[in-house]
Write a protein that holds these residues in place. Structure first.
Motif, mmCIF file in Angstrom:
data_model
loop_
_atom_site.group_PDB
_atom_site.id
_atom_site.type_symbol
_atom_site.label_atom_id
_atom_site.label_comp_id
_atom_site.label_asym_id
_atom_site.label_seq_id
_atom_site.Cartn_x
_atom_site.Cartn_y
_atom_site.Cartn_z
ATOM 1 N N GLN A 204 0.778 -1.249 -0.182
ATOM 2 C CA GLN A 204 -0.074 -0.009 -0.105
ATOM 3 C C GLN A 204 0.967 1.192 0.076
ATOM 4 N N TRP B 43 2.378 1.754 -3.514
ATOM 5 C CA TRP B 43 1.543 2.426 -4.746
ATOM 6 C C TRP B 43 0.898 3.660 -4.435
ATOM 7 N N ARG B 44 0.907 4.075 -2.957
ATOM 8 C CA ARG B 44 0.216 5.627 -2.757
ATOM 9 C C ARG B 44 1.681 6.550 -2.936
#
Length: 222
Positions: free
Chosen positions: A52, A55-56
């Motif tokens: 997470q 990808w952020r």
């Protein structure tokens, strides 16, 4: 405990060697069980948060920095670093299509990560498979040794046979006690590693698609 001490004291070099080997196998398997439990639990906890965070991030450089805080064992960082590697000019690798180069680097780095996670599995499987037979061998040899000693004394009553034979049977129980934890740990760790492999393959696939997608406009212009 007294029976084990008596078996050790009355046993010959073969029985003592079997007992030492069983002890070493037990210690090795429990050390691996403790270490792999700690490692796989860390990776399993870090992996979702690391994916997470990656990808952020705004770009690949920022994503690598965020992984440093979430990916404590470097399983994701290994894949990202492999994806960012450059090809040496003039090498045979440079003659391959860039998409194939990226696929190969990600595949090789994934194999490296999986080998790290699978470390010790062969030892656990070997201990689980071999230790019952080693214990059984110790039992057979102990019974033979006990019966030979009783025969030399000239007394073969039930009381004289039951004690030494019962003590020799302890080696079979010891072999099972060594094998059962190793087999259970091997199966449990194998299941966890398979789950982690699926997640890592998915991340590698998504990373490859993202990098190829970033390069696609430039390739289309060409």
């Amino acid at each position: 405990m007294d029976s084990l001490q008596q078996l050790w004291a009355e046993g010959d070099a073969v029985i003592q060697a079997v007992a030492v080997l069983m002890l070493l196998m037990s210690v090795a398997s429990w050390v691996l069980i403790g270490w792999k439990t700690w490692l796989l639990n860390r990776v399993r906890r870090d992996l979702p948060g690391g994916v997470q965070a990656f990808w952020r991030s705004a770009d690949l450089a920022a994503a690598e920095q965020s992984l440093a805080a979430h990916d404590r064992d470097g399983v994701l960082q290994t894949l990202v670093q492999a994806a960012r590697q450059t090809t040496a000019p003039g090498s045979l690798e440079a003659q391959v299509h860039p998409h194939a180069q990226l696929t190969r680097r990600l595949r090789d780095s994934l194999h490296v990560v999986l080998q790290r996670l699978q470390y010790g599995q062969v030892v656990l499987a070997s201990v689980g498979a071999v230790s019952p037979f080693i214990g059984l061998f110790g039992t057979v040899w102990g019974i033979y040794h006990a019966i030979a000693g009783i025969s030399a004394e000239g007394s073969a009553s039930l009381e004289r046979v039951a004690g030494p034979v019962g003590e020799a049977l302890i080696m079979t129980a010891v072999g099972l006690a060594v094998a059962i934890p190793a087999v259970l740990a091997y199966n449990l760790f194998g299941k966890i590693i398979n789950q982690l492999e699926t997640d890592l393959e998915g991340f590698a696939h998504d990373l490859r698609e993202a990098l190829l997608g970033a390069d696609r406009p430039a390739s289309q212009d060409d």
